[in-house]
Design a protein around this motif. Structure first.
Motif, PDB file in Angstrom:
ATOM      1  N   GLN A  35       0.815  -1.223   0.000  1.00  0.00           N
ATOM      2  CA  GLN A  35       0.000   0.000   0.000  1.00  0.00           C
ATOM      3  C   GLN A  35       0.847   1.271   0.000  1.00  0.00           C
ATOM      4  N   GLU A  36       2.051   1.168  -0.520  1.00  0.00           N
ATOM      5  CA  GLU A  36       2.913   2.337  -0.674  1.00  0.00           C
ATOM      6  C   GLU A  36       2.446   3.190  -1.852  1.00  0.00           C
ATOM      7  N   ILE A  37       1.945   2.521  -2.899  1.00  0.00           N
ATOM      8  CA  ILE A  37       1.386   3.195  -4.069  1.00  0.00           C
ATOM      9  C   ILE A  37       0.048   2.541  -4.404  1.00  0.00           C
ATOM     10  N   ASP A  38      -0.749   3.224  -5.203  1.00  0.00           N
ATOM     11  CA  ASP A  38      -2.009   2.667  -5.692  1.00  0.00           C
ATOM     12  C   ASP A  38      -1.785   2.186  -7.124  1.00  0.00           C
ATOM     13  N   GLY A  39      -2.023   0.901  -7.371  1.00  0.00           N
ATOM     14  CA  GLY A  39      -1.809   0.338  -8.692  1.00  0.00           C
ATOM     15  C   GLY A  39      -3.118   0.069  -9.409  1.00  0.00           C
ATOM     16  N   PHE A  40      -3.099   0.291 -10.715  1.00  0.00           N
ATOM     17  CA  PHE A  40      -4.281   0.099 -11.544  1.00  0.00           C
ATOM     18  C   PHE A  40      -3.903  -0.662 -12.802  1.00  0.00           C
ATOM     19  N   VAL A  41      -4.869  -1.400 -13.347  1.00  0.00           N
ATOM     20  CA  VAL A  41      -4.687  -2.141 -14.593  1.00  0.00           C
ATOM     21  C   VAL A  41      -5.928  -1.896 -15.437  1.00  0.00           C
ATOM     22  N   SER A  42      -5.731  -1.549 -16.697  1.00  0.00           N
ATOM     23  CA  SER A  42      -6.880  -1.312 -17.576  1.00  0.00           C
ATOM     24  C   SER A  42      -7.471  -2.641 -18.042  1.00  0.00           C
ATOM     25  N   THR A  43      -8.708  -2.594 -18.481  1.00  0.00           N
ATOM     26  CA  THR A  43      -9.353  -3.810 -18.992  1.00  0.00           C
ATOM     27  C   THR A  43      -8.639  -4.309 -20.245  1.00  0.00           C
ATOM     28  N   HIS A  44      -8.131  -3.398 -21.048  1.00  0.00           N
ATOM     29  CA  HIS A  44      -7.372  -3.792 -22.235  1.00  0.00           C
ATOM     30  C   HIS A  44      -6.117  -4.562 -21.827  1.00  0.00           C
ATOM     31  N   THR A  45      -5.449  -4.116 -20.777  1.00  0.00           N
ATOM     32  CA  THR A  45      -4.249  -4.789 -20.296  1.00  0.00           C
ATOM     33  C   THR A  45      -4.586  -6.188 -19.790  1.00  0.00           C
ATOM     34  N   TYR A  60      -4.025 -11.909 -20.633  1.00  0.00           N
ATOM     35  CA  TYR A  60      -4.617 -13.233 -20.813  1.00  0.00           C
ATOM     36  C   TYR A  60      -4.164 -13.844 -22.133  1.00  0.00           C
ATOM     37  N   SER A  61      -4.210 -13.054 -23.188  1.00  0.00           N
ATOM     38  CA  SER A  61      -3.810 -13.540 -24.499  1.00  0.00           C
ATOM     39  C   SER A  61      -2.352 -13.977 -24.516  1.00  0.00           C
ATOM     40  N   VAL A  62      -1.493 -13.196 -23.923  1.00  0.00           N
ATOM     41  CA  VAL A  62      -0.068 -13.530 -23.883  1.00  0.00           C
ATOM     42  C   VAL A  62       0.170 -14.774 -23.033  1.00  0.00           C
ATOM     43  N   LEU A  63      -0.494 -14.855 -21.908  1.00  0.00           N
ATOM     44  CA  LEU A  63      -0.270 -15.984 -21.003  1.00  0.00           C
ATOM     45  C   LEU A  63      -0.731 -17.320 -21.584  1.00  0.00           C
ATOM     46  N   ILE A  64      -1.825 -17.319 -22.324  1.00  0.00           N
ATOM     47  CA  ILE A  64      -2.295 -18.597 -22.886  1.00  0.00           C
ATOM     48  C   ILE A  64      -1.543 -18.992 -24.152  1.00  0.00           C
ATOM     49  N   SER A  65      -0.861 -18.055 -24.789  1.00  0.00           N
ATOM     50  CA  SER A  65      -0.145 -18.375 -26.035  1.00  0.00           C
ATOM     51  C   SER A  65       1.350 -18.573 -25.824  1.00  0.00           C
ATOM     52  N   ASN A  66       1.883 -18.212 -24.676  1.00  0.00           N
ATOM     53  CA  ASN A  66       3.315 -18.298 -24.418  1.00  0.00           C
ATOM     54  C   ASN A  66       3.641 -19.588 -23.679  1.00  0.00           C
ATOM     55  N   PRO A  67       4.525 -20.435 -24.239  1.00  0.00           N
ATOM     56  CA  PRO A  67       4.831 -21.702 -23.571  1.00  0.00           C
ATOM     57  C   PRO A  67       5.518 -21.520 -22.211  1.00  0.00           C
ATOM     58  N   VAL A  68       6.309 -20.482 -22.053  1.00  0.00           N
ATOM     59  CA  VAL A  68       6.959 -20.226 -20.757  1.00  0.00           C
ATOM     60  C   VAL A  68       5.915 -19.797 -19.744  1.00  0.00           C
ATOM     61  N   ALA A  69       4.986 -18.960 -20.154  1.00  0.00           N
ATOM     62  CA  ALA A  69       3.959 -18.476 -19.248  1.00  0.00           C
ATOM     63  C   ALA A  69       2.923 -19.542 -18.916  1.00  0.00           C
ATOM     64  N   SER A  70       2.789 -20.548 -19.752  1.00  0.00           N
ATOM     65  CA  SER A  70       1.789 -21.577 -19.486  1.00  0.00           C
ATOM     66  C   SER A  70       2.109 -22.382 -18.230  1.00  0.00           C
ATOM     67  N   GLU A  71       3.356 -22.321 -17.772  1.00  0.00           N
ATOM     68  CA  GLU A  71       3.733 -23.000 -16.537  1.00  0.00           C
ATOM     69  C   GLU A  71       3.148 -22.320 -15.302  1.00  0.00           C
TER      70      GLU A  71
END
Length: 80
Positions: A53-63, A68-79
């Motif tokens: 809680q040192e900073i407030d973090g946000f992520v857009s819906t596009h991100t 999700y797209s990168v994680l399901i298509s990347n063999p390293v990330a699939s682990e």
């Protein structure tokens, strides 16, 4: 030079918590999730600052969709 970089500032006789707002991009999130990534430690440290809680973090819906797209298509990330 009128900026107050202290964690707390006085405004109308009350303390207001001043935190930096950070919008995280897909590249930072991917680097934080994959330990072998060259920017892993830097990216993870930013997410740890959100967790503490040192900073407030946000992520857009596009991100989120792109992550999700990168994680399901990347063999390293699939682990994950």
């Amino acid at each position: 030079m009128g900026y107050n970089y202290s964690r707390y500032a006085r405004r109308k006789n009350r303390e207001v918590d001043l935190k930096m707002n950070v919008l995280f991009d897909t590249s930072v999130l991917i680097a934080a999730l994959i330990e072998d990534h060259p920017s892993h430690s830097q990216s993870l440290s930013w997410l740890e600052r959100v967790r503490s809680q040192e900073i407030d973090g946000f992520v857009s819906t596009h991100t989120i969709a792109e992550l999700y797209s990168v994680l399901i298509s990347n063999p390293v990330a699939s682990e994950l």
